[in-house]
Write an enzyme that holds these catalytic residues in place. Structure first.
Site, PDB file in Angstrom:
ATOM      1  N   SER A   1      -6.153  37.464   6.356  1.00  0.00           N
ATOM      2  CA  SER A   1      -6.242  38.173   7.631  1.00  0.00           C
ATOM      3  C   SER A   1      -5.244  39.316   7.685  1.00  0.00           C
ATOM      4  O   SER A   1      -4.141  39.216   7.161  1.00  0.00           O
ATOM      5  CB  SER A   1      -5.972  37.213   8.793  1.00  0.00           C
ATOM      6  OG  SER A   1      -6.001  37.911  10.021  1.00  0.00           O
TER       7      SER A   1
ATOM      8  N   LYS B   1      -9.121  29.825   8.464  1.00  0.00           N
ATOM      9  CA  LYS B   1      -9.425  31.234   8.732  1.00  0.00           C
ATOM     10  C   LYS B   1     -10.539  31.359   9.762  1.00  0.00           C
ATOM     11  O   LYS B   1     -10.526  32.254  10.616  1.00  0.00           O
ATOM     12  CB  LYS B   1      -9.828  31.939   7.433  1.00  0.00           C
ATOM     13  CG  LYS B   1     -10.205  33.421   7.604  1.00  0.00           C
ATOM     14  CD  LYS B   1      -9.093  34.227   8.252  1.00  0.00           C
ATOM     15  CE  LYS B   1      -9.262  35.732   8.027  1.00  0.00           C
ATOM     16  NZ  LYS B   1     -10.523  36.280   8.483  1.00  0.00           N
TER      17      LYS B   1
ATOM     18  N   HIS C   1      -8.982  30.749  13.074  1.00  0.00           N
ATOM     19  CA  HIS C   1      -8.192  31.960  13.349  1.00  0.00           C
ATOM     20  C   HIS C   1      -9.087  33.042  13.927  1.00  0.00           C
ATOM     21  O   HIS C   1      -8.763  33.676  14.941  1.00  0.00           O
ATOM     22  CB  HIS C   1      -7.537  32.439  12.047  1.00  0.00           C
ATOM     23  CG  HIS C   1      -7.030  33.852  12.080  1.00  0.00           C
ATOM     24  ND1 HIS C   1      -7.861  34.948  12.039  1.00  0.00           N
ATOM     25  CD2 HIS C   1      -5.765  34.348  12.144  1.00  0.00           C
ATOM     26  CE1 HIS C   1      -7.147  36.057  12.083  1.00  0.00           C
ATOM     27  NE2 HIS C   1      -5.874  35.715  12.147  1.00  0.00           N
ATOM     28  N   ASN C   2     -10.240  33.259  13.310  1.00  0.00           N
ATOM     29  CA  ASN C   2     -11.153  34.292  13.791  1.00  0.00           C
ATOM     30  C   ASN C   2     -11.723  33.950  15.161  1.00  0.00           C
ATOM     31  O   ASN C   2     -11.975  34.837  15.979  1.00  0.00           O
ATOM     32  CB  ASN C   2     -12.291  34.495  12.785  1.00  0.00           C
ATOM     33  CG  ASN C   2     -11.847  35.242  11.546  1.00  0.00           C
ATOM     34  OD1 ASN C   2     -10.656  35.432  11.327  1.00  0.00           O
ATOM     35  ND2 ASN C   2     -12.787  35.663  10.731  1.00  0.00           N
TER      36      ASN C   2
ATOM     37  N   GLU D   1      -9.201  34.829  17.597  1.00  0.00           N
ATOM     38  CA  GLU D   1      -9.253  36.299  17.685  1.00  0.00           C
ATOM     39  C   GLU D   1     -10.361  36.749  18.639  1.00  0.00           C
ATOM     40  O   GLU D   1     -10.163  37.657  19.457  1.00  0.00           O
ATOM     41  CB  GLU D   1      -9.477  36.872  16.289  1.00  0.00           C
ATOM     42  CG  GLU D   1      -9.625  38.376  16.211  1.00  0.00           C
ATOM     43  CD  GLU D   1     -10.021  38.824  14.815  1.00  0.00           C
ATOM     44  OE1 GLU D   1     -10.952  39.647  14.714  1.00  0.00           O
ATOM     45  OE2 GLU D   1      -9.417  38.342  13.837  1.00  0.00           O
TER      46      GLU D   1
END
Length: 476
Positions: free
Chosen positions: A129, A183, A186-187, A190
């Protein structure tokens, strides 16, 4: 492994910049792209900036690199990854390592890891990222795979990662698909973070009539306080940007249709399967879907009526700052609950505090309060929700009055704030010792004999609602 060398497959923006980052840290890099032209362009532009070697076939990569080799694959998720892996397994040898650094779905990574490792090769599925700037100057890296595979490339990955207080934003995550799962979440965070910022912008712009330039100043000021984060910072830049030679702000000329690559949807789907109420992230995904229905929205704007105009007060700015902060806490709390559920389901033993540590720099969701998240898990590793940590439950309590005023103002103004509103609804639902699900279960028992449990005694029960009305115990 020979002293610091790696192959890079795929020279789009992320692959290109990671290759340059590796070379800037003394790594000998062999670069390959499916189209020869892209490889030639890379070598022409950057070939003298490091120890780069052009490869025009997978066989070239194997020849240029010395065993045990490491090859980083940076191609589009899905079939292109499978095709690259298939080609690499035909030229690599036992002991070599393949790293998928793209946005692959974690279940695909689990499948690929099992298949590749059967051939005697190492396999790492790694989240990366930070966008193009992070890839070049220091991303947050989330590698998953076997300890042995990670050990082969650890020095190179930690070298190119972002550093915060001297600590690399890279750590071993867990087996098989753990890195890409992290990840993915995480996205998802986001997505929620960006949606919350967009709703804040919309409310201030339409309820108070603030211009993009005025809003840029607001976000710039917020970034100097507890809301400090990469996304708040770049929001001020986007709002301050004007068309070249024009007085109008660029953001006012951008079409209001948000695109997505699917990682937010994957996060919501995974949460549903794991039974995690990921409300903020899912509302953010739905909001992007609604934004894409542009023609329908334009037509509806001439047919569907909203509330009459009401006046908002200037105090709304301070209130929205509180509401945004509280809603961001909820988004991270839901995301970390999702991480914990995934870790338990797949037996990954994720270190949630370590994840907060590596997200402090390089990545898109880096924010000031990640230090507080790190501290919360250091104090209570099995913390069921970040909202229960002393720092965060006090912050939520302090923000409550303003948070509720913001929701009311948006409703009165007819301005949609799905992520802000759902965050408050989640908070209110989570803090209640008893909700309305007792009625839901009663209704389910009436039409489907699904049974229920009582508060005053053990066991499962069913009432013969449409018959004699008698209650019977069903588990004895």
């Amino acid at each position: 492994m020979p002293e610091k060398e790696m192959g890079v497959v795929g020279l789009a923006t992320m692959g290109m910049n990671l290759a340059r980052n590796l070379a800037s840290h003394g790594v000998r890099v062999a670069v390959y792209n499916r189209t020869r032209q892209r490889t030639d362009e890379f070598m022409s532009s950057f070939g003298k900036d490091g120890d780069f070697h052009a490869a025009y076939a997978f066989e070239d990569l194997a020849r240029i690199l010395q065993p045990p080799r490491a090859v980083l694959v940076m191609v589009k998720a899905g079939a292109p990854v499978d095709e690259s892996i298939d080609s690499l397994t035909k030229v690599l040898e036992q002991g070599d390592t393949i790293i998928d650094g793209g946005n692959s779905f974690f279940q695909d990574t689990q499948r690929r890891a099992a298949a590749v490792e059967k051939l005697g090769l190492g396999y790492i599925g790694s989240g990366v990222s930070g966008g193009e700037e992070g890839a070049l100057h220091g991303p947050s890296i989330m590698p998953g795979g076997t300890h042995r595979s990670y050990a082969r490339v650890e020095d190179m990955l930690t070298a190119i990662a972002a550093k915060v207080d001297g600590v690399p934003c890279c750590t071993y995550i867990g087996p098989d698909g753990a890195g890409h799962f992290v990840k993915m979440v995480h996205n998802g965070i986001e997505y929620a973070d960006i949606q919350l910022i967009a709703e804040t912008y919309d409310l201030l712009h339409n309820a108070l009539g603030l211009s993009a330039d005025e809003l840029a100043s607001v976000f710039r000021e917020w970034n100097n306080g507890r809301l400090q984060s990469y996304l708040i910072e770049i929001t001020s830049y986007v709002l301050a940007k004007h068309d070249d030679g024009a007085r109008s702000s660029l953001v006012d000329a951008i079409e209001d249709e948000a695109e997505q690559k699917g990682t937010g949807r994957w996060t919501s789907q995974s949460a549903l399967e794991l039974g995690v109420p990921l409300t903020g992230i899912t509302e953010a995904v739905f909001a992007r879907m609604l934004s894409s229905q542009k023609a329908q929205r334009v037509r509806a704007s001439n047919l569907l009526q909203g509330p009459g105009a009401t006046k908002a007060t200037s105090g709304l700015i301070d209130d929205i700052q509180e509401a945004l902060y509280a809603s961001k806490i909820v988004a991270y709390a839901q995301g970390f609950e999702h991480l914990a559920a995934g870790s338990k389901e797949h037996r990954w033993d994720l270190d949630l505090g370590a994840l907060a540590t590596i997200w402090r720099g390089g990545c898109i969701i880096r924010a000031k309060f990640l230090d507080r998240i790190k501290e919360a898990y250091e104090e209570t590793p099995d913390l069921p929700s970040l909202m229960l940590a002393p720092f965060f439950h006090k912050a939520l309590a302090d923000a409550q009055p303003a948070w509720r005023r913001v929701i009311k103002t948006a409703v009165d103004q007819g301005i949609p704030i799905p992520a802000l509103a759902s965050s408050l609804a989640y908070y209110d639902g989570y803090r209640r010792a008893r909700g309305p699900a007792n009625l839901i279960q009663g209704l389910r028992d009436y039409f489907g004999a699904h049974t229920y449990h009582r508060t005053d005694r053990e066991g499962a029960y069913h009432t013969r609602w449409a018959q004699d009305g008698e209650e019977v115990r069903t588990d004895s």
